[in-house]
Design a protein around this motif. Structure first.
Motif, PDB file in Angstrom:
ATOM      1  N   LEU A 113       0.851  -1.183   0.000  1.00 10.81           N
ATOM      2  CA  LEU A 113       0.000   0.000   0.000  1.00 10.81           C
ATOM      3  C   LEU A 113       0.889   1.237   0.000  1.00 10.81           C
ATOM      4  CD1 LEU A 113      -2.752   1.393   0.247  1.00 10.81           C
ATOM      5  CD2 LEU A 113      -2.573   1.128   2.723  1.00 10.81           C
ATOM      6  N   TYR A 114       0.727   2.090  -1.013  1.00  9.81           N
ATOM      7  CA  TYR A 114       1.560   3.282  -1.145  1.00  9.81           C
ATOM      8  C   TYR A 114       0.789   4.564  -0.829  1.00  9.81           C
ATOM      9  CZ  TYR A 114       4.817   0.083  -3.373  1.00  9.81           C
ATOM     10  OH  TYR A 114       5.656  -0.982  -3.613  1.00  9.81           O
ATOM     11  N   ALA A 115      -0.517   4.572  -1.086  1.00  4.96           N
ATOM     12  CA  ALA A 115      -1.315   5.759  -0.790  1.00  4.96           C
ATOM     13  C   ALA A 115      -1.419   5.950   0.720  1.00  4.96           C
ATOM     14  CB  ALA A 115      -2.708   5.629  -1.404  1.00  4.96           C
ATOM     15  N   ASP A 116      -1.730   7.166   1.131  1.00  2.00           N
ATOM     16  CA  ASP A 116      -1.865   7.456   2.560  1.00  2.00           C
ATOM     17  C   ASP A 116      -3.046   6.715   3.168  1.00  2.00           C
ATOM     18  OD1 ASP A 116       0.332   9.313   2.765  1.00  2.00           O
ATOM     19  OD2 ASP A 116      -0.909  10.747   1.666  1.00  2.00           O
ATOM     20  N   VAL A 117      -4.165   6.670   2.426  1.00  3.44           N
ATOM     21  CA  VAL A 117      -5.383   6.025   2.905  1.00  3.44           C
ATOM     22  C   VAL A 117      -6.003   5.255   1.745  1.00  3.44           C
ATOM     23  CG1 VAL A 117      -7.631   6.354   3.997  1.00  3.44           C
ATOM     24  CG2 VAL A 117      -5.759   7.928   4.530  1.00  3.44           C
ATOM     25  N   VAL A 118      -6.622   4.108   2.037  1.00  2.00           N
ATOM     26  CA  VAL A 118      -7.270   3.323   0.994  1.00  2.00           C
ATOM     27  C   VAL A 118      -8.637   2.859   1.490  1.00  2.00           C
ATOM     28  CG1 VAL A 118      -6.169   1.191   1.762  1.00  2.00           C
ATOM     29  CG2 VAL A 118      -7.076   1.325  -0.549  1.00  2.00           C
ATOM     30  N   ALA A 119      -9.628   2.892   0.592  1.00  2.00           N
ATOM     31  CA  ALA A 119     -10.956   2.358   0.867  1.00  2.00           C
ATOM     32  C   ALA A 119     -11.105   1.052   0.092  1.00  2.00           C
ATOM     33  CB  ALA A 119     -12.033   3.359   0.443  1.00  2.00           C
ATOM     34  N   VAL A 120     -11.421  -0.031   0.792  1.00  2.00           N
ATOM     35  CA  VAL A 120     -11.517  -1.341   0.156  1.00  2.00           C
ATOM     36  C   VAL A 120     -12.954  -1.849   0.203  1.00  2.00           C
ATOM     37  CG1 VAL A 120      -9.136  -1.930   0.689  1.00  2.00           C
ATOM     38  CG2 VAL A 120     -10.926  -2.521   2.315  1.00  2.00           C
ATOM     39  N   TRP A 121     -13.214  -2.878  -0.614  1.00  2.00           N
ATOM     40  CA  TRP A 121     -14.572  -3.414  -0.707  1.00  2.00           C
ATOM     41  C   TRP A 121     -14.965  -4.206   0.526  1.00  2.00           C
ATOM     42  CZ3 TRP A 121     -14.548  -5.665  -6.379  1.00  2.00           C
ATOM     43  CH2 TRP A 121     -14.403  -4.604  -7.274  1.00  2.00           C
ATOM     44  N   GLY A 122     -14.013  -4.982   1.057  1.00  2.00           N
ATOM     45  CA  GLY A 122     -14.376  -5.862   2.165  1.00  2.00           C
ATOM     46  C   GLY A 122     -13.215  -6.165   3.089  1.00  2.00           C
ATOM     47  N   GLY A 123     -13.509  -6.975   4.117  1.00  2.00           N
ATOM     48  CA  GLY A 123     -12.532  -7.264   5.151  1.00  2.00           C
ATOM     49  C   GLY A 123     -11.346  -8.075   4.676  1.00  2.00           C
ATOM     50  N   GLY A 133       1.061  -6.350   3.352  1.00  2.00           N
ATOM     51  CA  GLY A 133       1.629  -5.051   3.039  1.00  2.00           C
ATOM     52  C   GLY A 133       2.268  -4.385   4.241  1.00  2.00           C
ATOM     53  N   LYS A 134       2.093  -4.999   5.425  1.00  5.32           N
ATOM     54  CA  LYS A 134       2.688  -4.484   6.663  1.00  5.32           C
ATOM     55  C   LYS A 134       2.310  -3.023   6.907  1.00  5.32           C
ATOM     56  CE  LYS A 134       5.026  -8.327   7.386  1.00  5.32           C
ATOM     57  NZ  LYS A 134       4.625  -9.095   6.195  1.00  5.32           N
ATOM     58  N   CYS A 135       1.049  -2.675   6.626  1.00  5.81           N
ATOM     59  CA  CYS A 135       0.615  -1.291   6.833  1.00  5.81           C
ATOM     60  C   CYS A 135      -0.281  -1.208   8.068  1.00  5.81           C
ATOM     61  CB  CYS A 135      -0.122  -0.761   5.607  1.00  5.81           C
ATOM     62  SG  CYS A 135      -1.738  -1.498   5.339  1.00  5.81           S
ATOM     63  N   GLU A 136      -0.455   0.000   8.551  1.00  2.00           N
ATOM     64  CA  GLU A 136      -1.263   0.205   9.745  1.00  2.00           C
ATOM     65  C   GLU A 136      -2.755   0.082   9.416  1.00  2.00           C
ATOM     66  OE1 GLU A 136       0.600   2.445   8.321  1.00  2.00           O
ATOM     67  OE2 GLU A 136       2.421   2.687   9.513  1.00  2.00           O
ATOM     68  N   THR A 137      -3.513  -0.447  10.355  1.00  2.64           N
ATOM     69  CA  THR A 137      -4.956  -0.605  10.135  1.00  2.64           C
ATOM     70  C   THR A 137      -5.630   0.750   9.943  1.00  2.64           C
ATOM     71  OG1 THR A 137      -5.284  -0.628  12.534  1.00  2.64           O
ATOM     72  CG2 THR A 137      -5.071  -2.749  11.443  1.00  2.64           C
ATOM     73  N   SER A 138      -5.046   1.812  10.500  1.00  2.00           N
ATOM     74  CA  SER A 138      -5.654   3.136  10.384  1.00  2.00           C
ATOM     75  C   SER A 138      -5.630   3.653   8.963  1.00  2.00           C
ATOM     76  CB  SER A 138      -4.935   4.133  11.299  1.00  2.00           C
ATOM     77  OG  SER A 138      -3.552   4.217  10.969  1.00  2.00           O
ATOM     78  N   ARG A 139      -4.831   3.037   8.093  1.00  2.00           N
ATOM     79  CA  ARG A 139      -4.739   3.491   6.705  1.00  2.00           C
ATOM     80  C   ARG A 139      -5.759   2.801   5.806  1.00  2.00           C
ATOM     81  NH1 ARG A 139       1.192   2.650   4.752  1.00  2.00           N
ATOM     82  NH2 ARG A 139       0.342   3.675   2.893  1.00  2.00           N
ATOM     83  N   VAL A 140      -6.500   1.826   6.338  1.00  2.00           N
ATOM     84  CA  VAL A 140      -7.427   1.042   5.530  1.00  2.00           C
ATOM     85  C   VAL A 140      -8.839   1.190   6.077  1.00  2.00           C
ATOM     86  CG1 VAL A 140      -7.942  -1.227   4.582  1.00  2.00           C
ATOM     87  CG2 VAL A 140      -5.573  -0.618   5.119  1.00  2.00           C
ATOM     88  N   ALA A 141      -9.788   1.546   5.202  1.00  2.00           N
ATOM     89  CA  ALA A 141     -11.193   1.665   5.596  1.00  2.00           C
ATOM     90  C   ALA A 141     -12.036   0.772   4.692  1.00  2.00           C
ATOM     91  CB  ALA A 141     -11.655   3.115   5.485  1.00  2.00           C
ATOM     92  N   ILE A 142     -12.987   0.042   5.275  1.00  2.00           N
ATOM     93  CA  ILE A 142     -13.882  -0.822   4.513  1.00  2.00           C
ATOM     94  C   ILE A 142     -15.140  -0.024   4.170  1.00  2.00           C
ATOM     95  CG2 ILE A 142     -15.209  -2.951   4.531  1.00  2.00           C
ATOM     96  CD1 ILE A 142     -13.239  -4.019   6.613  1.00  2.00           C
ATOM     97  N   CYS A 143     -15.386   0.161   2.885  1.00  2.00           N
ATOM     98  CA  CYS A 143     -16.514   0.994   2.458  1.00  2.00           C
ATOM     99  C   CYS A 143     -17.553   0.222   1.658  1.00  2.00           C
ATOM    100  CB  CYS A 143     -16.007   2.175   1.634  1.00  2.00           C
ATOM    101  SG  CYS A 143     -15.230   1.700   0.079  1.00  2.00           S
TER     102      CYS A 143
END
Length: 219
Positions: A113-123, A133-143
């Motif tokens: 994950l390279y963007a600051d924040v990402v919205a994904v389809w599901g869990g 991707g070893k990224c923080e959960t705060s950078r990923v939102a389920i929409c």
């Protein structure tokens, strides 16, 4: 959103940019240490691609300096040209927001994950970003996905007479990121599905990717 992008840039010595030759030589040196020597045609293609990338970095920098957006909205962030926008934006302090598109078909290649924040389809996708991707959960939102949210959950087992939908992944070179896969992979999967369904009442529906080769499936 990202600006226009011209993917085909012809290489000529007069267009050479600082450091692009050294960048190519470093890549070739790394490949040689692993016992990989490129064919002349591949070597020429690599040089063209690296030059095009260097040129595009300059183009993106000039574009963002002119527009000065507060943030960038992208539909992907982990391959050119979109990765270039994200990378340049980071150096300029511009926030980047990415909305997932398409299915997950390139494991290991598209997990970062390279963007600051990402919205994904599901869990499931959110878990992969955090785990692989070893990224923080705060950078990923389920929409969710407005096109799919109304669909019922797929049952664990289907009754006789139900349909099986086979959605193919793209195999054209410009859309296939994994070099170890071959152009007939989708057909082999299709043959395996047909063998499985041979003695059943399932109905097979094939939905090829718009960028897949269609002739083998038609045959």
């Amino acid at each position: 959103a990202c600006g226009s992008y011209v993917p085909t840039l012809e290489f000529t010595p007069s267009k050479a940019l600082p450091h692009h030759k050294a960048f190519c030589e470093a890549m070739l040196s790394g490949l040689a240490q692993q016992g990989v020597v490129l064919l002349p045609g591949d070597l020429s293609l690599l040089e063209k691609q690296v030059l095009a990338l260097f040129q595009h970095v300059g183009y993106v920098k000039r574009e963002l300096e002119r527009i000065r957006p507060r943030f960038l909205l992208l539909h992907t962030d982990n391959h050119p040209p979109y990765m270039t926008y994200v990378s340049v934006a980071k150096t300029m302090g511009i926030r980047t927001f990415m909305v997932q598109h398409g299915g997950d078909c390139e494991t290991f290649y598209l997990d970062a994950l390279y963007a600051d924040v990402v919205a994904v389809w599901g869990g499931a996708r959110a878990e992969r970003y955090v785990r692989d991707g070893k990224c923080e959960t705060s950078r990923v939102a389920i929409c969710g996905n407005p096109m799919l949210d109304h669909c019922a959950s797929v049952p664990g087992s289907a009754a006789a007479g139900d349909a099986v939908v086979f959605v193919t992944r793209p195999h054209r070179p410009d859309k296939c990121f994994s070099p170890s896969r071959t152009c007939d992979e989708g057909v082999r999967i299709l043959c395996a599905l047909m063998e499985t369904l041979r003695n059943s009442n399932f109905r097979l529906i094939l939905r090829p990717h718009p960028c897949d080769y269609l002739a083998p499936y038609e045959q």
